[in-house]
Design a protein around this motif. Structure first.
Motif, PDB file in Angstrom:
ATOM      1  N   GLN A  84      11.459  33.575  76.874  1.00 20.90           N
ATOM      2  CA  GLN A  84      12.448  34.016  76.592  1.00 20.90           C
ATOM      3  C   GLN A  84      13.761  33.275  77.722  1.00 20.90           C
ATOM      4  O   GLN A  84      13.008  32.557  78.528  1.00 20.90           O
ATOM      5  N   GLY A  93       4.535  42.156  74.782  1.00 20.58           N
ATOM      6  CA  GLY A  93       4.103  43.210  74.088  1.00 20.58           C
ATOM      7  C   GLY A  93       4.627  44.056  74.448  1.00 20.58           C
ATOM      8  O   GLY A  93       6.047  44.121  74.659  1.00 20.58           O
ATOM      9  N   ASP A  94       4.899  45.215  73.710  1.00 20.46           N
ATOM     10  CA  ASP A  94       5.325  47.019  73.356  1.00 20.46           C
ATOM     11  C   ASP A  94       4.985  47.029  75.050  1.00 20.46           C
ATOM     12  O   ASP A  94       4.114  48.419  75.073  1.00 20.46           O
ATOM     13  N   GLY A  95       5.984  46.977  76.137  1.00 21.43           N
ATOM     14  CA  GLY A  95       5.985  47.391  76.925  1.00 21.43           C
ATOM     15  C   GLY A  95       6.168  48.923  77.292  1.00 21.43           C
ATOM     16  O   GLY A  95       6.224  49.533  78.429  1.00 21.43           O
ATOM     17  N   ARG A  96       7.442  48.776  76.478  1.00 24.87           N
ATOM     18  CA  ARG A  96       7.444  50.208  76.855  1.00 24.87           C
ATOM     19  C   ARG A  96       7.941  51.429  75.741  1.00 24.87           C
ATOM     20  O   ARG A  96       8.948  52.089  74.908  1.00 24.87           O
ATOM     21  N   SER A 124       2.755  47.106  80.014  1.00 21.32           N
ATOM     22  CA  SER A 124       4.163  47.424  80.851  1.00 21.32           C
ATOM     23  C   SER A 124       4.321  46.020  81.138  1.00 21.32           C
ATOM     24  O   SER A 124       5.531  45.677  82.478  1.00 21.32           O
ATOM     25  N   ARG A 125       2.922  45.101  82.537  1.00 18.07           N
ATOM     26  CA  ARG A 125       3.778  44.348  83.073  1.00 18.07           C
ATOM     27  C   ARG A 125       3.850  45.393  84.916  1.00 18.07           C
ATOM     28  O   ARG A 125       3.473  46.242  84.980  1.00 18.07           O
ATOM     29  N   ARG A 168      16.629  52.599  88.084  1.00 15.95           N
ATOM     30  CA  ARG A 168      16.922  50.520  87.953  1.00 15.95           C
ATOM     31  C   ARG A 168      17.832  51.225  89.374  1.00 15.95           C
ATOM     32  O   ARG A 168      17.477  50.738  90.301  1.00 15.95           O
ATOM     33  N   ASP A 265      16.118  45.261  68.706  1.00 15.64           N
ATOM     34  CA  ASP A 265      16.552  45.159  70.114  1.00 15.64           C
ATOM     35  C   ASP A 265      17.631  45.072  70.913  1.00 15.64           C
ATOM     36  O   ASP A 265      18.327  43.791  71.146  1.00 15.64           O
ATOM     37  N   THR A 498      17.133  46.990  81.689  1.00  6.60           N
ATOM     38  CA  THR A 498      15.437  46.909  81.016  1.00  6.60           C
ATOM     39  C   THR A 498      14.895  48.101  82.564  1.00  6.60           C
ATOM     40  O   THR A 498      15.459  47.986  83.769  1.00  6.60           O
TER      41      THR A 498
HETATM   42  P1  AMP Z   1      13.097  43.367  75.835  1.00  3.61           P
HETATM   43  O1  AMP Z   1      14.510  42.468  76.716  1.00  3.61           O
HETATM   44  O2  AMP Z   1      14.023  44.723  76.266  1.00  3.61           O
HETATM   45  O3  AMP Z   1      13.349  42.861  74.584  1.00  3.61           O
HETATM   46  O4  AMP Z   1      11.885  43.395  76.817  1.00  3.61           O
HETATM   47  C1  AMP Z   1      11.674  41.975  77.359  1.00  3.61           C
HETATM   48  C2  AMP Z   1       9.746  42.764  77.334  1.00  3.61           C
HETATM   49  O5  AMP Z   1       9.846  43.963  78.463  1.00  3.61           O
HETATM   50  C3  AMP Z   1       9.137  43.243  76.423  1.00  3.61           C
HETATM   51  O6  AMP Z   1       7.740  43.097  76.548  1.00  3.61           O
HETATM   52  C4  AMP Z   1       9.559  45.106  76.679  1.00  3.61           C
HETATM   53  O7  AMP Z   1       8.211  45.681  76.590  1.00  3.61           O
HETATM   54  C5  AMP Z   1       9.524  44.847  78.389  1.00  3.61           C
HETATM   55  N1  AMP Z   1      10.111  45.463  78.973  1.00  3.61           N
HETATM   56  C6  AMP Z   1      11.137  45.699  78.901  1.00  3.61           C
HETATM   57  N2  AMP Z   1      11.798  47.534  79.795  1.00  3.61           N
HETATM   58  C7  AMP Z   1      10.496  47.552  80.164  1.00  3.61           C
HETATM   59  C8  AMP Z   1      10.131  48.677  80.644  1.00  3.61           C
HETATM   60  N3  AMP Z   1      10.490  49.642  81.185  1.00  3.61           N
HETATM   61  N4  AMP Z   1       8.522  48.944  81.484  1.00  3.61           N
HETATM   62  C9  AMP Z   1       8.077  48.521  80.471  1.00  3.61           C
HETATM   63  N5  AMP Z   1       8.040  47.069  80.039  1.00  3.61           N
HETATM   64  C10 AMP Z   1       9.567  46.461  79.602  1.00  3.61           C
END
Ligand code: AMP
Ligand code: MG
Length: 498
Positions: A84, A93-96, A124-125, A168, A265, A498
């Motif tokens: 990043q 990972g898929d956090g959402r 989700s962290r 947010r 994305d 996000t």
């Molecule tokens: P992105 O910037 O949307 O590509 O997300 C980067 C990372 O953050 C990925 O692992 C997403 O699943 C996680 N992420 C983004 N938004 C959220 C959220 N609201 N809740 C949990 N995880 C998120």
């Protein structure tokens, strides 16, 4: 009764969830309070053999919202890592999001259906697993526009409002979308296993990608090098597409780069209005790492990370593996340049390329940069020119340095008339088919998003999408949709949300 109907309506066939358990976490989406339909993409539904009327009805809406998991689905959140903004994070990972499963489209291809904004997962962290209506609509509008422009991208099958707020900077209405993709394997998916020194998993994932993406491995010294070569080629082509339409992805982290060669994305993405290589919109990209002009170099860097992650697969001996990886990655600049030159010469109305064409392009871009000319409109107006033009014609009026522009224009005209066997009408037609009249302009997108955020009404967004579905149609020329923003309408930053 409902379940039986669902059974017949979506035929899932899940290949990813048959991979080893350490590739994902199995879990259902979290139900939401009061789902309400925002949009159904009838063309995509039809392509996937999903009944669009059913999808727009209560059962379909419950399915998109994650309130009911259709039979045959096997919901999973995928594990991946990623760089990043240049910093390695070993677990994202898929956090959402959850991958519900795969369906076979009318073209025989396999498509993932993934819910985004569907609640918390083990990845989700500190996040809430949710998405706000604004970013969901941005992905819907922009990805559909990118598709209509002929650029590979994930699609949106449907979107729903959740009836629940997300928190947010302020409280916003929540939403979920169903994303359709030719795969969700990212460069970061390989990095996840590389970070764990799990070579067996790297091999399994690479075999999966080779099969899923129908990568031709015949004639290659090693099938995994063939996979890297394919990623290099597809990414070069994709980024050349982006550059040719002025698309700025905004977050080209390695976890947002797909092995399927699709744009994926959509976050703080945007289309450039006035031309400048340094253009950045994303409010989270303070350094301009992912500026318009940096996208090719960043793609190259990301591919090098893919090569590093998959290195153990390329040869028994490390020095040989490195040599093969290097050769594959070194091919990127020339592949990109060739793809870019093809698209840009077509935009200039040049049929058969010659030496000097890229200089002609560079001069046009320089003139645009000097006067902050609108990239899309300049190419469109160039395409609309027929016959002799007077001093006050549309395109010339965009440049302050009229003299310099006129000199360039005469050079351009000599160049295109030198292309033999092509009439002016043919050239104009060809140019109008590659230089869009309308793109998802930031000020129009923001207006549509603000409307939906404030009132829940998506009619402005839907109307904008209707216009963007036919980007080359001359009926849009000279409409508000084709015009650059006025000074007070200029959007300077898009938020990741996000
Ligand atoms: P992105 O910037 O949307 O590509 O997300 C980067 C990372 O953050 C990925 O692992 C997403 O699943 C996680 N992420 C983004 N938004 C959220 C959220 N609201 N809740 C949990 N995880 C998120
Ligand atoms: Mg991402």
């Amino acid at each position: 009764m409902g379940l039986m109907k669902t059974d017949r309506l979506i035929r899932f066939d899940n290949s990813y969830s048959r991979l080893p358990e350490r590739f994902f976490a199995r879990l259902a989406p979290e139900p939401v309070a009061a789902p309400r339909l925002l949009h159904v993409n009838r063309a995509i539904a039809d392509h996937l053999g999903v009944d669009a009327d059913w999808l727009a009805g209560p059962e379909g809406v419950a399915f998109i919202a994650g309130n009911r998991v259709p039979d045959g689905a096997d919901p999973i959140a995928l594990a991946y890592a990623g760089h990043q903004f240049g910093h390695f994070v070993p677990q994202l990972g898929d956090g959402r999001a959850v991958l519900l499963g795969e369906v076979i489209g009318r073209d025989g291809e396999r498509y993932d259906i993934q819910l985004k904004g569907s609640g918390r997962t083990p990845f989700s962290r500190s996040g809430d697993g949710r998405a706000a209506i604004g970013p969901i609509l941005r992905e819907l509008i922009v990805s559909e526009a990118v598709a209509a422009l002929g650029v590979p991208t994930t699609r949106v099958l449907a979107a729903v409002a959740t009836g629940q707020p997300v928190f947010r900077d302020s409280m916003l209405p929540g939403a979920v979308l169903a994303r359709v993709a030719r795969g969700h394997t990212r460069i970061g998916s390989f990095q996840y296993f590389a970070a764990r020194r799990d070579t067996e998993a790297l091999r399994i994932l690479a075999d999966y990608v080779i099969e899923r993406q129908a990568i031709d491995t015949t004639g290659s010294v090693n099938r995994y090098v063939a996979m890297l070569d394919a990623a290099v080629l597809r990414t070069a082509s994709l980024v050349a597409d982006w550059q040719s339409i002025g698309f700025i992805h905004g977050v080209m982290n390695t976890d947002n780069m797909s092995l399927a060669g699709e744009t994926i994305d959509y976050g703080p993405c945007a289309f450039m209005d006035s031309y400048h290589p340094g253009t950045v919109f994303s409010s989270i990209d303070q350094q301009g790492r992912y500026a318009y002009g940096n996208q090719p170099a960043i793609a190259h860097w990301n591919l090098a990370k893919l090569a590093e992650a998959t290195l153990p697969l390329f040869a028994e001996e490390e020095s040989e593996a490195v040599r093969r990886a290097q050769a594959s990655i070194d091919a990127f600049p020339a592949l990109f340049e060739a793809a870019y030159a093809r698209r840009m010469t077509a935009k200039l109305g040049i049929r058969s390329a010659r030496s000097g064409d890229m200089e002609l392009l560079a001069e046009f871009l320089e003139l645009m940069a000097a006067d902050a000319c609108d990239f899309t409109l300049a190419f469109r107006r160039l395409s609309l020119i027929r016959g002799e033009v007077g001093p006050d014609w549309d395109l010339g009026g965009m440049f302050r340095n009229r003299e310099a522009f006129r000199a360039w224009f005469e050079k351009w005209r000599r160049r295109v008339t030198a292309d033999e066997g092509c009439t002016e009408a043919e050239r104009c037609g060809a140019m109008l088919a590659v230089n869009p009249a309308v793109i998802p302009r930031n000020h129009l997108v923001e207006e549509a998003l603000a409307d939906a955020e404030a009132t829940g009404d998506v009619s402005r967004a839907v109307h904008l999408m209707d216009v963007l579905a036919a980007p080359f149609d001359e009926k849009h020329d000279n409409t508000e949709f084709a015009l650059p923003p006025r000074a007070e309408q200029i959007v300077r930053a898009t938020f990741c949300g996000t």
